[in-house]
Design an enzyme around this catalytic site. Structure first.
Site, PDB file in Angstrom:
ATOM      1  N   LYS A   1     -35.458  58.320   0.865  1.00  0.00           N
ATOM      2  CA  LYS A   1     -36.280  56.835   1.285  1.00  0.00           C
ATOM      3  C   LYS A   1     -35.467  56.497   2.679  1.00  0.00           C
ATOM      4  O   LYS A   1     -34.509  56.739   2.818  1.00  0.00           O
ATOM      5  CB  LYS A   1     -36.052  55.938   0.276  1.00  0.00           C
TER       6      LYS A   1
ATOM      7  N   ARG B   1     -34.166  62.126 -12.989  1.00  0.00           N
ATOM      8  CA  ARG B   1     -33.209  61.553 -12.032  1.00  0.00           C
ATOM      9  C   ARG B   1     -32.334  60.552 -12.734  1.00  0.00           C
ATOM     10  O   ARG B   1     -31.447  60.527 -12.354  1.00  0.00           O
ATOM     11  CB  ARG B   1     -33.871  61.065 -10.865  1.00  0.00           C
TER      12      ARG B   1
ATOM     13  N   HIS C   1     -38.962  61.243 -12.548  1.00  0.00           N
ATOM     14  CA  HIS C   1     -37.910  60.162 -12.267  1.00  0.00           C
ATOM     15  C   HIS C   1     -37.024  59.860 -13.626  1.00  0.00           C
ATOM     16  O   HIS C   1     -35.871  59.380 -13.339  1.00  0.00           O
ATOM     17  CB  HIS C   1     -38.760  58.933 -11.788  1.00  0.00           C
TER      18      HIS C   1
ATOM     19  N   TYR D   1     -27.360  51.713 -13.763  1.00  0.00           N
ATOM     20  CA  TYR D   1     -26.719  52.885 -14.655  1.00  0.00           C
ATOM     21  C   TYR D   1     -25.511  52.422 -15.385  1.00  0.00           C
ATOM     22  O   TYR D   1     -25.177  53.206 -16.628  1.00  0.00           O
ATOM     23  CB  TYR D   1     -26.662  54.135 -13.899  1.00  0.00           C
TER      24      TYR D   1
ATOM     25  N   HIS E   1     -28.692  56.046  -2.832  1.00  0.00           N
ATOM     26  CA  HIS E   1     -28.703  54.545  -2.765  1.00  0.00           C
ATOM     27  C   HIS E   1     -28.283  53.827  -1.563  1.00  0.00           C
ATOM     28  O   HIS E   1     -26.984  54.050  -1.145  1.00  0.00           O
ATOM     29  CB  HIS E   1     -28.280  54.013  -3.877  1.00  0.00           C
TER      30      HIS E   1
ATOM     31  N   ARG F   1     -35.351  63.210  -6.188  1.00  0.00           N
ATOM     32  CA  ARG F   1     -36.844  62.185  -6.354  1.00  0.00           C
ATOM     33  C   ARG F   1     -38.070  63.577  -6.100  1.00  0.00           C
ATOM     34  O   ARG F   1     -37.636  64.505  -5.553  1.00  0.00           O
ATOM     35  CB  ARG F   1     -37.162  61.337  -5.327  1.00  0.00           C
TER      36      ARG F   1
END
Length: 307
Positions: free
Chosen positions: A180, A251, A248, A283, A274, A149
């Site tokens: 995150k 990414r 992004h 994806y 994630h 990120r």
């Protein structure tokens, strides 16, 4: 009063009392003409419409290809019309009140093709400024080669330290980042990214005591996310890509290309950091699009025969 007269009175109310612009009134009129058409086909007066009618019409619009967002806007116009009819004492309840549009499908993340991603990664610009070129090339390699990120990229320091959010270990070929939810993870950076980082560090300078940031600007301050977005957008244009690239997107490209090659969704989940596999599953849709395009281009049964 017939349906056309009711609609005319409502639009006049909107024009006079609410002073809506002509364009907005035209949109309202179009939505109400759709309502009238549905009601006429069902042989029901507008004042006699029930929630079941509205749900059926929503289903028909959705089956006809109308988007969830488009249906929601139409329902909003109908809801306002029936609210006005209620105030006028012409309906006892608003039949649109509890009707909701179908949920809009989440848009697919935008990813570059493999060829475009490689074209950007291999592009050599800023020939008159080796310092800037080395820095920007290293940023691209980390964004695409490690799927970072942009916040993780800006948080990288040259070396680990008590205040470091992240750092790169070139000997181990890993980047340690704070993602995150303040979750740390380590990701491989690959040979190309390692080479680009070594080239950048050789030119960056040794003023890490003043600023430990891996990526700095001319004045020695840590690069901001906005600055990186601007540099990447500029570099993608210089590289001849048709679409301006943002961090992004690289990414997304990283995740899509790894999944296309490996088919290992769990590995992609770990690489991206994630917490939920459902986030990564988007994806698989990108991967299916890639397969579908390959099929359309290559399979003899996919191509239309010329008449």
């Amino acid at each position: 009063m017939d349906d056309a007269a009711l609609v005319g009175r409502y639009l006049e109310y909107q024009r006079v009392e609410r002073r809506l612009a002509a364009r907005t009134l035209a949109l309202y009129r179009g939505d109400l003409e759709k309502l009238q058409a549905f009601a006429q086909a069902a042989q029901v007066a507008l004042a006699q419409v029930h929630g079941a009618h509205v749900r059926r019409w929503v289903a028909q619009m959705h089956a006809g290809g109308r988007s969830g967002r488009g249906i929601a806007l139409i329902l909003s116009g109908w809801r306002g019309f029936y609210a006005w009819l209620g105030r006028e004492g012409r309906v006892a309840a608003n039949p649109v009140q509890d009707v909701r549009a179908p949920k809009a499908g989440k848009p697919l993340p935008k990813a570059l093709s493999v060829d475009d991603a490689v074209q950007l990664a291999e592009f050599a610009g800023e020939a008159d400024d080796p310092w800037l070129e080395a820095r920007d090339a290293a940023m691209v390699e980390l964004l695409y080669g490690a799927g970072l990120r942009v916040a993780e990229l800006t948080g990288l320091d040259v070396a680990p330290g008590p205040q470091a959010l992240g750092w790169v270990d070139l000997d181990a070929g890993e980047a340690h980042v704070l993602g995150k939810g303040s979750k740390r993870r380590s990701v491989p950076i690959g040979h190309a990214a390692g080479q680009a980082l070594r080239a950048w560090l050789a030119l960056r300078g040794s003023g890490t005591a003043l600023n430990p940031a891996l990526f700095i600007g001319r004045h020695g301050t840590r690069l901001t996310q906005q600055a990186i977005r601007q540099r990447l957008r500029r570099r993608s244009r210089q590289a001849g890509l048709a679409t301006p690239v943002h961090p992004h997107m690289l990414r997304h490209s990283f995740a899509s290309h790894v999944l296309q090659s490996s088919g290992d969704l769990r590995a992609v989940q770990e690489l991206l950091g994630h917490a939920n596999i459902a986030t990564t599953q988007v994806y698989t849709r990108l991967d299916f699009q890639h397969l579908a395009r390959a099929y359309d281009a290559a399979h003899p049964r996919a191509r239309r025969k010329n008449p």
